[in-house]
Design a protein around this motif. Sequence first.
Motif, PDB file in Angstrom:
ATOM      1  N   ALA A  57       0.983  -1.057   0.337  1.00 46.60           N
ATOM      2  CA  ALA A  57      -0.332  -0.198   0.220  1.00 46.60           C
ATOM      3  C   ALA A  57       0.596   1.538  -0.583  1.00 46.60           C
ATOM      4  CB  ALA A  57      -1.411  -0.694   1.141  1.00 46.60           C
ATOM      5  N   LEU A  58       2.100   0.807   0.730  1.00 45.97           N
ATOM      6  CA  LEU A  58       3.054   2.214   1.004  1.00 45.97           C
ATOM      7  C   LEU A  58       3.375   1.954  -0.367  1.00 45.97           C
ATOM      8  CD1 LEU A  58       4.623   1.548   4.367  1.00 45.97           C
ATOM      9  CD2 LEU A  58       2.921   3.430   4.176  1.00 45.97           C
ATOM     10  N   CYS A  59       4.069   1.592  -1.164  1.00 46.34           N
ATOM     11  CA  CYS A  59       4.444   1.508  -2.887  1.00 46.34           C
ATOM     12  C   CYS A  59       3.636   1.789  -3.761  1.00 46.34           C
ATOM     13  CB  CYS A  59       4.604  -0.479  -2.928  1.00 46.34           C
ATOM     14  SG  CYS A  59       6.656  -0.542  -1.940  1.00 46.34           S
ATOM     15  N   ILE A  63       3.781   5.032  -5.505  1.00 39.02           N
ATOM     16  CA  ILE A  63       4.153   5.549  -6.374  1.00 39.02           C
ATOM     17  C   ILE A  63       2.861   6.538  -6.917  1.00 39.02           C
ATOM     18  CG2 ILE A  63       3.403   4.332  -8.703  1.00 39.02           C
ATOM     19  CD1 ILE A  63       3.930   1.777  -7.326  1.00 39.02           C
ATOM     20  N   ILE A  64       1.741   6.309  -6.697  1.00 44.41           N
ATOM     21  CA  ILE A  64       0.772   6.859  -7.004  1.00 44.41           C
ATOM     22  C   ILE A  64       1.347   9.207  -6.788  1.00 44.41           C
ATOM     23  CG2 ILE A  64      -1.456   8.337  -6.175  1.00 44.41           C
ATOM     24  CD1 ILE A  64      -2.736   5.514  -5.972  1.00 44.41           C
ATOM     25  N   THR A  65       1.886   8.941  -5.471  1.00 44.76           N
ATOM     26  CA  THR A  65       2.189  10.341  -4.797  1.00 44.76           C
ATOM     27  C   THR A  65       3.086  10.765  -5.918  1.00 44.76           C
ATOM     28  OG1 THR A  65       1.614   9.964  -2.063  1.00 44.76           O
ATOM     29  CG2 THR A  65       3.957  11.612  -3.192  1.00 44.76           C
ATOM     30  N   TYR A  66       4.377   9.745  -6.403  1.00 44.44           N
ATOM     31  CA  TYR A  66       5.273  10.184  -7.487  1.00 44.44           C
ATOM     32  C   TYR A  66       4.422  10.577  -8.732  1.00 44.44           C
ATOM     33  CZ  TYR A  66       8.792  10.116 -10.733  1.00 44.44           C
ATOM     34  OH  TYR A  66       9.545   9.988 -12.089  1.00 44.44           O
ATOM     35  N   GLN A  67       3.962  10.054  -9.100  1.00 46.42           N
ATOM     36  CA  GLN A  67       2.521  10.333 -10.455  1.00 46.42           C
ATOM     37  C   GLN A  67       1.990  11.714 -10.241  1.00 46.42           C
ATOM     38  OE1 GLN A  67       3.086   8.426 -13.371  1.00 46.42           O
ATOM     39  NE2 GLN A  67       4.239   7.631 -12.481  1.00 46.42           N
TER      40      GLN A  67
END
Length: 210
Positions: A57-59, A63-67
């Motif tokens: 979930a953190l990954c 990933i969502i935050t990075y995107q």
Amino acid sequence: MMDKIIFTSVEPNLHSRVLKPQRTRWVENMEKLVRDHSNSIKEVLRMRGMSAMIVLALCALLIITYQAVKQELNIRNLQTRIVVSGEQVRFKEDGIMSAKTKVDEITKKLSALTTQRDQLKKQRDDFKKGTDASDKELGTCKTEKGTLEKKSNEAKEALNKLKGDQDAEKKKAEEEIQGLKRSILERDVNICKFVDITMEESKKLCAIAL
């Protein structure tokens, strides 16, 4: 396995009867330990599964935050490019307007230069016409000059001839006059030989002759 052998023994003895409760408790304890250990393993596995899910979930969140951050940066970059492009467009529009103004000024100057060129061309044509007329008049003047020079030369030749004739006639007349003077002088000398020189007129005449 031993419990089964003990409990299924055909001839139970006293020792087995005494150990039966102890073995039962031991087995129960072992089963309890196994159950606890199994529960612990299940709990550990459940915790590991939850940890793995949390990590996943953190990954996924990372990933969502990075995107999202990447998209936000792309959006800001696009907005910056749009602003810069707008500034460049305005700058180019200003340059186009300035160039158009310069083109209009150059067109006006070219119009003035074209007018001056036409005037100079007209003046050149007029000057050429005047030059042609002057050349024609000069040719006429040269022709007239040649005619006048020819007439002048003819007049000079006639004058020189007339002068020569006059000189010849003058010389001839002088010679004739000198001859007449000599003849008169000889006549006077001859007359003085026969006249009376005591007379006044005879004296004057003979004085000139002698």
